[in-house]
Scaffold this active site. Structure first.
Site, PDB file in Angstrom:
ATOM      1  N   TYR A  36       0.828  -1.203   0.000  1.00 20.02           N
ATOM      2  CA  TYR A  36       0.000   0.000   0.000  1.00 20.02           C
ATOM      3  C   TYR A  36       0.859   1.248   0.000  1.00 20.02           C
ATOM      4  O   TYR A  36       2.075   1.191   0.207  1.00 20.02           O
ATOM      5  CB  TYR A  36      -0.950   0.002   1.201  1.00 20.02           C
ATOM      6  CG  TYR A  36      -0.304   0.331   2.535  1.00 20.02           C
ATOM      7  CD1 TYR A  36       0.535  -0.579   3.175  1.00 20.02           C
ATOM      8  CD2 TYR A  36      -0.508   1.570   3.138  1.00 20.02           C
ATOM      9  CE1 TYR A  36       1.131  -0.272   4.390  1.00 20.02           C
ATOM     10  CE2 TYR A  36       0.084   1.878   4.362  1.00 20.02           C
ATOM     11  CZ  TYR A  36       0.902   0.961   4.977  1.00 20.02           C
ATOM     12  OH  TYR A  36       1.502   1.275   6.169  1.00 20.02           O
ATOM     13  N   ARG A  55       7.820   4.165  -4.832  1.00 18.17           N
ATOM     14  CA  ARG A  55       7.953   3.244  -3.693  1.00 18.17           C
ATOM     15  C   ARG A  55       6.940   2.108  -3.825  1.00 18.17           C
ATOM     16  O   ARG A  55       7.241   0.943  -3.498  1.00 18.17           O
ATOM     17  CB  ARG A  55       7.784   4.008  -2.370  1.00 18.17           C
ATOM     18  CG  ARG A  55       8.171   3.185  -1.159  1.00 18.17           C
ATOM     19  CD  ARG A  55       8.197   4.000   0.119  1.00 18.17           C
ATOM     20  NE  ARG A  55       6.871   4.527   0.431  1.00 18.17           N
ATOM     21  CZ  ARG A  55       6.631   5.372   1.437  1.00 18.17           C
ATOM     22  NH1 ARG A  55       7.613   5.798   2.222  1.00 18.17           N
ATOM     23  NH2 ARG A  55       5.401   5.796   1.675  1.00 18.17           N
ATOM     24  N   ARG A 104      -7.013 -21.654  -0.707  1.00 17.36           N
ATOM     25  CA  ARG A 104      -5.929 -21.078   0.113  1.00 17.36           C
ATOM     26  C   ARG A 104      -4.675 -21.926  -0.050  1.00 17.36           C
ATOM     27  O   ARG A 104      -4.680 -23.111   0.252  1.00 17.36           O
ATOM     28  CB  ARG A 104      -6.355 -21.038   1.589  1.00 17.36           C
ATOM     29  CG  ARG A 104      -5.283 -20.460   2.511  1.00 17.36           C
ATOM     30  CD  ARG A 104      -5.775 -20.390   3.945  1.00 17.36           C
ATOM     31  NE  ARG A 104      -4.760 -19.833   4.824  1.00 17.36           N
ATOM     32  CZ  ARG A 104      -3.789 -20.541   5.412  1.00 17.36           C
ATOM     33  NH1 ARG A 104      -3.721 -21.852   5.222  1.00 17.36           N
ATOM     34  NH2 ARG A 104      -2.908 -19.956   6.191  1.00 17.36           N
ATOM     35  N   HIS A 106      -0.257 -21.327   0.245  1.00 18.16           N
ATOM     36  CA  HIS A 106       0.814 -20.355   0.499  1.00 18.16           C
ATOM     37  C   HIS A 106       1.571 -19.979  -0.776  1.00 18.16           C
ATOM     38  O   HIS A 106       2.022 -18.859  -0.920  1.00 18.16           O
ATOM     39  CB  HIS A 106       1.810 -20.914   1.527  1.00 18.16           C
ATOM     40  CG  HIS A 106       1.298 -20.905   2.930  1.00 18.16           C
ATOM     41  ND1 HIS A 106       0.220 -21.650   3.336  1.00 18.16           N
ATOM     42  CD2 HIS A 106       1.721 -20.232   4.036  1.00 18.16           C
ATOM     43  CE1 HIS A 106       0.000 -21.450   4.617  1.00 18.16           C
ATOM     44  NE2 HIS A 106       0.901 -20.582   5.070  1.00 18.16           N
ATOM     45  N   LYS A 146       6.487  -1.762   1.866  1.00 18.89           N
ATOM     46  CA  LYS A 146       5.301  -1.199   2.524  1.00 18.89           C
ATOM     47  C   LYS A 146       4.139  -2.183   2.387  1.00 18.89           C
ATOM     48  O   LYS A 146       3.226  -1.990   1.571  1.00 18.89           O
ATOM     49  CB  LYS A 146       4.964   0.182   1.938  1.00 18.89           C
ATOM     50  CG  LYS A 146       4.101   1.039   2.851  1.00 18.89           C
ATOM     51  CD  LYS A 146       4.156   2.493   2.461  1.00 18.89           C
ATOM     52  CE  LYS A 146       3.173   3.373   3.224  1.00 18.89           C
ATOM     53  NZ  LYS A 146       3.315   3.373   4.669  1.00 18.89           N
ATOM     54  N   GLU A 178      12.087   2.875  13.795  1.00 14.54           N
ATOM     55  CA  GLU A 178      11.148   3.919  13.362  1.00 14.54           C
ATOM     56  C   GLU A 178       9.917   3.883  14.245  1.00 14.54           C
ATOM     57  O   GLU A 178       9.859   3.116  15.208  1.00 14.54           O
ATOM     58  CB  GLU A 178      10.790   3.722  11.891  1.00 14.54           C
ATOM     59  CG  GLU A 178      10.173   2.363  11.604  1.00 14.54           C
ATOM     60  CD  GLU A 178       9.944   2.097  10.122  1.00 14.54           C
ATOM     61  OE1 GLU A 178       9.805   3.049   9.343  1.00 14.54           O
ATOM     62  OE2 GLU A 178       9.874   0.909   9.759  1.00 14.54           O
TER      63      GLU A 178
HETATM   64  N1  PDD Z   1       2.823   5.142   7.155  1.00 13.37           N
HETATM   65  N2  PDD Z   1       7.512   4.105   8.739  1.00 13.37           N
HETATM   66  C1  PDD Z   1       6.361   3.413   8.819  1.00 13.37           C
HETATM   67  C2  PDD Z   1       6.357   2.079   9.491  1.00 13.37           C
HETATM   68  C3  PDD Z   1       5.185   3.948   8.257  1.00 13.37           C
HETATM   69  O1  PDD Z   1       4.053   3.228   8.322  1.00 13.37           O
HETATM   70  C4  PDD Z   1       5.213   5.225   7.658  1.00 13.37           C
HETATM   71  C5  PDD Z   1       4.000   5.857   7.049  1.00 13.37           C
HETATM   72  C6  PDD Z   1       6.442   5.909   7.613  1.00 13.37           C
HETATM   73  C7  PDD Z   1       6.592   7.268   6.974  1.00 13.37           C
HETATM   74  O2  PDD Z   1       6.583   7.173   5.569  1.00 13.37           O
HETATM   75  P1  PDD Z   1       6.027   8.383   4.691  1.00 13.37           P
HETATM   76  O3  PDD Z   1       6.709   9.609   5.198  1.00 13.37           O
HETATM   77  O4  PDD Z   1       6.452   8.037   3.321  1.00 13.37           O
HETATM   78  O5  PDD Z   1       4.543   8.454   4.896  1.00 13.37           O
HETATM   79  C8  PDD Z   1       7.563   5.313   8.147  1.00 13.37           C
HETATM   80  C9  PDD Z   1       1.581   5.539   6.551  1.00 13.37           C
HETATM   81  C10 PDD Z   1       1.273   6.978   6.603  1.00 13.37           C
HETATM   82  C11 PDD Z   1       0.476   4.652   7.111  1.00 13.37           C
HETATM   83  O6  PDD Z   1       0.750   3.483   7.341  1.00 13.37           O
HETATM   84  O7  PDD Z   1      -0.639   5.108   7.293  1.00 13.37           O
END
Ligand code: PDD
Length: 281
Positions: A36, A55, A104, A106, A146, A178
Protein backbone atom coordinates in the site's frame (compact mmCIF):
# COMPACT_ATOMS: atom_id res chain seq x y z
CA UNK A 1 -9.85 9.32 13.25
CA UNK A 2 -12.34 10.73 10.76
CA UNK A 3 -14.38 8.37 8.58
CA UNK A 4 -13.12 7.60 5.08
CA UNK A 5 -14.70 9.67 2.28
CA UNK A 6 -17.58 8.08 0.33
CA UNK A 7 -16.12 7.25 -3.11
CA UNK A 8 -13.57 4.48 -3.54
CA UNK A 9 -11.93 2.66 -6.44
CA UNK A 10 -11.97 -1.12 -6.68
CA UNK A 11 -10.62 -3.15 -9.58
CA UNK A 12 -11.44 -0.73 -12.38
CA UNK A 13 -14.53 0.96 -10.96
CA UNK A 14 -15.35 3.97 -8.82
CA UNK A 15 -18.16 3.13 -6.43
CA UNK A 16 -19.53 4.00 -2.97
CA UNK A 17 -17.12 2.69 -0.33
CA UNK A 18 -20.10 1.23 1.54
CA UNK A 19 -20.84 -1.01 -1.47
CA UNK A 20 -17.27 -2.20 -2.19
CA UNK A 21 -16.77 -5.96 -1.74
CA UNK A 22 -13.70 -8.20 -2.09
CA UNK A 23 -13.41 -11.97 -2.17
CA UNK A 24 -12.50 -13.74 1.09
CA UNK A 25 -9.97 -15.64 -1.05
CA UNK A 26 -8.11 -12.43 -1.79
CA UNK A 27 -4.53 -12.99 -0.60
CA UNK A 28 -4.45 -9.58 1.02
CA UNK A 29 -7.24 -10.84 3.31
CA UNK A 30 -5.83 -14.36 3.85
CA UNK A 31 -2.09 -13.65 4.09
CA UNK A 32 -1.54 -9.88 4.20
CA UNK A 33 -0.07 -10.49 0.74
CA UNK A 34 -0.48 -6.90 -0.40
CA UNK A 35 1.26 -3.54 -0.45
CA UNK A 36 0.00 0.00 0.00
CA UNK A 37 0.80 3.70 -0.10
CA UNK A 38 -0.64 6.75 1.61
CA UNK A 39 -0.34 10.01 -0.33
CA UNK A 40 -1.03 13.37 1.30
CA UNK A 41 -3.03 15.93 -0.70
CA UNK A 42 -3.18 19.61 0.21
CA UNK A 43 -5.47 22.02 -1.64
CA UNK A 44 -6.20 19.34 -4.29
CA UNK A 45 -2.45 18.88 -4.92
CA UNK A 46 -0.84 15.49 -4.15
CA UNK A 47 2.49 15.89 -2.38
CA UNK A 48 5.42 13.74 -3.54
CA UNK A 49 3.17 11.66 -5.81
CA UNK A 50 6.05 10.39 -7.94
CA UNK A 51 8.03 9.29 -4.86
CA UNK A 52 4.99 7.41 -3.53
CA UNK A 53 4.31 5.70 -6.88
CA UNK A 54 7.98 4.73 -7.18
CA UNK A 55 7.95 3.24 -3.69
CA UNK A 56 4.74 1.37 -4.55
CA UNK A 57 6.40 -0.04 -7.66
CA UNK A 58 9.46 -1.06 -5.62
CA UNK A 59 7.33 -2.80 -2.96
CA UNK A 60 5.50 -4.71 -5.72
CA UNK A 61 8.75 -5.76 -7.38
CA UNK A 62 10.19 -6.95 -4.07
CA UNK A 63 7.15 -9.22 -3.62
CA UNK A 64 7.02 -10.40 -7.24
CA UNK A 65 3.60 -8.82 -7.89
CA UNK A 66 3.35 -7.23 -11.32
CA UNK A 67 2.37 -3.57 -11.18
CA UNK A 68 -1.20 -3.59 -12.53
CA UNK A 69 -1.19 0.05 -13.70
CA UNK A 70 1.14 2.31 -15.65
CA UNK A 71 2.33 5.47 -13.93
CA UNK A 72 -0.11 7.73 -15.82
CA UNK A 73 -3.02 5.45 -14.89
CA UNK A 74 -2.00 5.67 -11.21
CA UNK A 75 -1.79 9.45 -11.50
CA UNK A 76 -5.25 9.58 -13.05
CA UNK A 77 -6.67 7.26 -10.39
CA UNK A 78 -5.32 9.51 -7.63
CA UNK A 79 -6.67 12.62 -9.39
CA UNK A 80 -10.11 11.00 -9.78
CA UNK A 81 -10.23 9.93 -6.11
CA UNK A 82 -9.44 13.50 -5.04
CA UNK A 83 -12.03 15.06 -7.38
CA UNK A 84 -14.81 12.55 -6.74
CA UNK A 85 -14.44 13.10 -2.99
CA UNK A 86 -14.64 16.88 -3.14
CA UNK A 87 -10.92 17.75 -3.21
CA UNK A 88 -9.19 19.85 -0.57
CA UNK A 89 -6.86 18.30 2.02
CA UNK A 90 -7.14 14.50 1.94
CA UNK A 91 -5.04 11.37 2.29
CA UNK A 92 -5.20 8.90 -0.60
CA UNK A 93 -4.80 5.23 0.30
CA UNK A 94 -3.77 2.85 -2.50
CA UNK A 95 -3.49 -0.91 -2.09
CA UNK A 96 -2.47 -3.68 -4.46
CA UNK A 97 -3.01 -7.31 -3.49
CA UNK A 98 -1.56 -10.33 -5.24
CA UNK A 99 -5.16 -11.23 -6.09
CA UNK A 100 -7.75 -13.90 -5.29
CA UNK A 101 -7.02 -17.56 -6.00
CA UNK A 102 -9.55 -20.43 -6.10
CA UNK A 103 -8.49 -21.70 -2.65
CA UNK A 104 -5.93 -21.08 0.11
CA UNK A 105 -2.36 -21.99 -0.80
CA UNK A 106 0.81 -20.35 0.50
CA UNK A 107 2.49 -20.66 -2.91
CA UNK A 108 2.00 -17.83 -5.39
CA UNK A 109 -1.00 -18.68 -7.60
CA UNK A 110 -0.46 -18.69 -11.35
CA UNK A 111 -2.48 -16.37 -13.55
CA UNK A 112 -4.38 -14.35 -10.94
CA UNK A 113 -4.98 -10.66 -11.52
CA UNK A 114 -3.68 -8.29 -8.84
CA UNK A 115 -6.44 -6.40 -7.00
CA UNK A 116 -6.38 -2.60 -6.79
CA UNK A 117 -8.17 -0.61 -4.12
CA UNK A 118 -8.09 3.13 -3.49
CA UNK A 119 -9.89 5.41 -1.07
CA UNK A 120 -9.64 8.91 0.36
CA UNK A 121 -9.77 10.17 3.94
CA UNK A 122 -9.91 13.67 5.38
CA UNK A 123 -6.47 14.93 6.38
CA UNK A 124 -6.19 15.39 10.16
CA UNK A 125 -4.91 18.76 11.40
CA UNK A 126 -1.11 18.96 11.99
CA UNK A 127 -0.51 17.26 15.36
CA UNK A 128 2.04 19.67 16.94
CA UNK A 129 3.45 18.16 20.16
CA UNK A 130 2.61 14.55 21.05
CA UNK A 131 3.69 11.83 23.51
CA UNK A 132 5.48 8.61 22.56
CA UNK A 133 6.64 5.44 24.26
CA UNK A 134 9.52 3.16 23.30
CA UNK A 135 8.83 -0.51 22.57
CA UNK A 136 10.85 -3.45 21.26
CA UNK A 137 10.58 -3.72 17.48
CA UNK A 138 8.81 -7.06 16.95
CA UNK A 139 8.43 -6.83 13.17
CA UNK A 140 9.81 -8.91 10.32
CA UNK A 141 13.13 -8.29 8.55
CA UNK A 142 11.82 -6.49 5.43
CA UNK A 143 10.22 -3.34 6.80
CA UNK A 144 11.45 -1.47 3.70
CA UNK A 145 8.53 -3.09 1.84
CA UNK A 146 5.30 -1.20 2.52
CA UNK A 147 3.23 -4.33 3.08
CA UNK A 148 -0.27 -4.35 4.55
CA UNK A 149 0.79 -7.09 7.02
CA UNK A 150 1.03 -4.62 9.91
CA UNK A 151 0.09 -6.65 12.98
CA UNK A 152 3.20 -5.74 14.99
CA UNK A 153 2.74 -2.07 14.05
CA UNK A 154 -0.92 -2.19 15.07
CA UNK A 155 -0.10 -3.80 18.43
CA UNK A 156 2.64 -1.23 19.10
CA UNK A 157 0.38 1.68 18.25
CA UNK A 158 -2.37 0.33 20.49
CA UNK A 159 0.11 -0.09 23.36
CA UNK A 160 1.03 3.57 22.90
CA UNK A 161 -2.65 4.57 23.00
CA UNK A 162 -3.19 2.46 26.12
CA UNK A 163 -0.28 4.33 27.75
CA UNK A 164 -1.85 7.70 26.85
CA UNK A 165 0.65 8.30 24.00
CA UNK A 166 0.12 8.78 20.27
CA UNK A 167 3.07 6.90 18.83
CA UNK A 168 5.38 3.99 19.67
CA UNK A 169 9.06 4.40 18.80
CA UNK A 170 10.45 0.96 18.00
CA UNK A 171 13.86 -0.18 19.21
CA UNK A 172 15.77 -3.20 17.94
CA UNK A 173 18.96 -4.30 19.66
CA UNK A 174 19.39 -0.93 21.39
CA UNK A 175 18.92 1.04 18.16
CA UNK A 176 15.91 3.12 17.08
CA UNK A 177 14.29 1.80 13.93
CA UNK A 178 11.15 3.92 13.36
CA UNK A 179 7.68 4.68 14.68
CA UNK A 180 4.76 2.27 14.37
CA UNK A 181 3.57 4.34 11.38
CA UNK A 182 6.20 7.06 11.07
CA UNK A 183 9.90 7.78 10.64
CA UNK A 184 11.92 9.11 13.60
CA UNK A 185 14.44 11.95 13.58
CA UNK A 186 16.26 13.64 16.45
CA UNK A 187 17.83 17.07 16.93
CA UNK A 188 21.12 17.51 18.78
CA UNK A 189 21.96 21.18 19.23
CA UNK A 190 20.96 22.63 15.84
CA UNK A 191 21.68 19.46 13.89
CA UNK A 192 19.04 17.07 12.59
CA UNK A 193 19.86 13.34 12.64
CA UNK A 194 18.04 10.64 10.67
CA UNK A 195 19.01 7.01 10.60
CA UNK A 196 20.21 5.41 7.36
CA UNK A 197 17.64 3.55 5.27
CA UNK A 198 17.89 -0.23 5.17
CA UNK A 199 15.71 -3.33 5.35
CA UNK A 200 14.74 -2.50 8.98
CA UNK A 201 12.73 0.62 8.08
CA UNK A 202 10.45 2.10 5.47
CA UNK A 203 12.30 4.74 3.45
CA UNK A 204 10.12 7.70 4.45
CA UNK A 205 9.07 10.16 1.75
CA UNK A 206 8.23 12.86 4.32
CA UNK A 207 11.65 12.57 5.96
CA UNK A 208 13.36 12.92 2.56
CA UNK A 209 11.39 16.09 1.87
CA UNK A 210 11.98 17.53 5.33
CA UNK A 211 15.71 16.89 5.17
CA UNK A 212 15.85 18.58 1.71
CA UNK A 213 13.90 21.59 2.97
CA UNK A 214 16.00 21.85 6.14
CA UNK A 215 19.26 21.71 4.14
CA UNK A 216 17.99 24.41 1.77
CA UNK A 217 17.37 26.54 4.88
CA UNK A 218 21.03 26.04 5.88
CA UNK A 219 20.52 23.42 8.61
CA UNK A 220 22.86 20.47 9.02
CA UNK A 221 21.30 17.02 8.60
CA UNK A 222 23.31 13.90 9.35
CA UNK A 223 22.59 10.24 8.69
CA UNK A 224 23.62 8.16 11.70
CA UNK A 225 22.52 5.22 13.82
CA UNK A 226 20.41 6.46 16.74
CA UNK A 227 20.85 4.42 19.90
CA UNK A 228 18.05 4.47 22.45
CA UNK A 229 20.36 6.37 24.86
CA UNK A 230 20.91 8.99 22.18
CA UNK A 231 17.16 9.20 21.63
CA UNK A 232 16.61 9.81 25.35
CA UNK A 233 19.20 12.60 25.53
CA UNK A 234 18.17 14.33 22.26
CA UNK A 235 17.13 17.99 22.42
CA UNK A 236 14.20 17.28 20.12
CA UNK A 237 12.53 14.17 18.73
CA UNK A 238 10.37 14.29 15.62
CA UNK A 239 8.19 11.80 13.82
CA UNK A 240 7.25 12.25 10.19
CA UNK A 241 4.65 10.62 7.96
CA UNK A 242 2.38 11.34 5.02
CA UNK A 243 -0.67 11.76 7.28
CA UNK A 244 0.96 13.41 10.31
CA UNK A 245 3.51 15.58 8.51
CA UNK A 246 6.16 16.51 11.06
CA UNK A 247 5.20 16.13 14.72
CA UNK A 248 7.31 16.95 17.75
CA UNK A 249 7.55 14.31 20.48
CA UNK A 250 7.33 16.36 23.68
CA UNK A 251 7.14 13.43 26.09
CA UNK A 252 8.96 10.09 25.85
CA UNK A 253 8.10 7.24 28.22
CA UNK A 254 6.45 9.76 30.57
CA UNK A 255 9.44 12.14 30.69
CA UNK A 256 9.66 15.54 28.96
CA UNK A 257 11.79 15.80 25.82
CA UNK A 258 13.91 18.98 26.07
CA UNK A 259 11.71 21.68 27.61
CA UNK A 260 8.59 19.52 27.19
CA UNK A 261 7.41 21.73 24.31
CA UNK A 262 8.06 21.56 20.56
CA UNK A 263 11.64 22.84 20.18
CA UNK A 264 13.03 25.73 18.11
CA UNK A 265 14.37 23.59 15.24
CA UNK A 266 10.99 21.86 14.95
CA UNK A 267 9.25 25.25 14.89
CA UNK A 268 11.53 26.45 12.10
CA UNK A 269 11.35 23.30 9.95
CA UNK A 270 7.67 22.67 10.52
CA UNK A 271 6.85 26.25 9.40
CA UNK A 272 8.90 25.66 6.22
CA UNK A 273 7.06 22.35 5.63
CA UNK A 274 3.64 23.97 6.17
CA UNK A 275 4.52 26.66 3.59
CA UNK A 276 5.85 24.09 1.15
CA UNK A 277 2.85 21.79 1.30
CA UNK A 278 0.45 24.61 0.50
CA UNK A 279 2.70 26.46 -1.93
CA UNK A 280 3.69 25.95 -5.57
CA UNK A 281 6.11 23.10 -6.30
N1 PDD B 1 2.82 5.14 7.16
N2 PDD B 1 7.51 4.10 8.74
C1 PDD B 1 6.36 3.41 8.82
C2 PDD B 1 6.36 2.08 9.49
C3 PDD B 1 5.19 3.95 8.26
O1 PDD B 1 4.05 3.23 8.32
C4 PDD B 1 5.21 5.23 7.66
C5 PDD B 1 4.00 5.86 7.05
C6 PDD B 1 6.44 5.91 7.61
C7 PDD B 1 6.59 7.27 6.97
O2 PDD B 1 6.58 7.17 5.57
P1 PDD B 1 6.03 8.38 4.69
O3 PDD B 1 6.71 9.61 5.20
O4 PDD B 1 6.45 8.04 3.32
O5 PDD B 1 4.54 8.45 4.90
C8 PDD B 1 7.56 5.31 8.15
C9 PDD B 1 1.58 5.54 6.55
C10 PDD B 1 1.27 6.98 6.60
C11 PDD B 1 0.48 4.65 7.11
O6 PDD B 1 0.75 3.48 7.34
O7 PDD B 1 -0.64 5.11 7.29
Amino acid sequence: MADALPVCYLNGQFLPLAEARVSPLDRGFLFGDAVYEVIPVYGDRPLLLDAHLQRLDRSLRELGISNPLQIDAWQELVRDLIDRNGGGDVGIYLQVTRGADTGRDHRFPAGVTPGVFGMASPMPPPPGGIAAITLPDARWGRCDIKATALLANVLARQRAEDAGAQEAILVWDGVVTEGSSSSVLIVEGDDIVRRPNGEEILPGTTTDLIVDLARQAGLTCREEIISVERLRSADEIWITSAMRGIAAIVELDGKPVGSGNPGPVWRQVSAIYEDYKHGPD
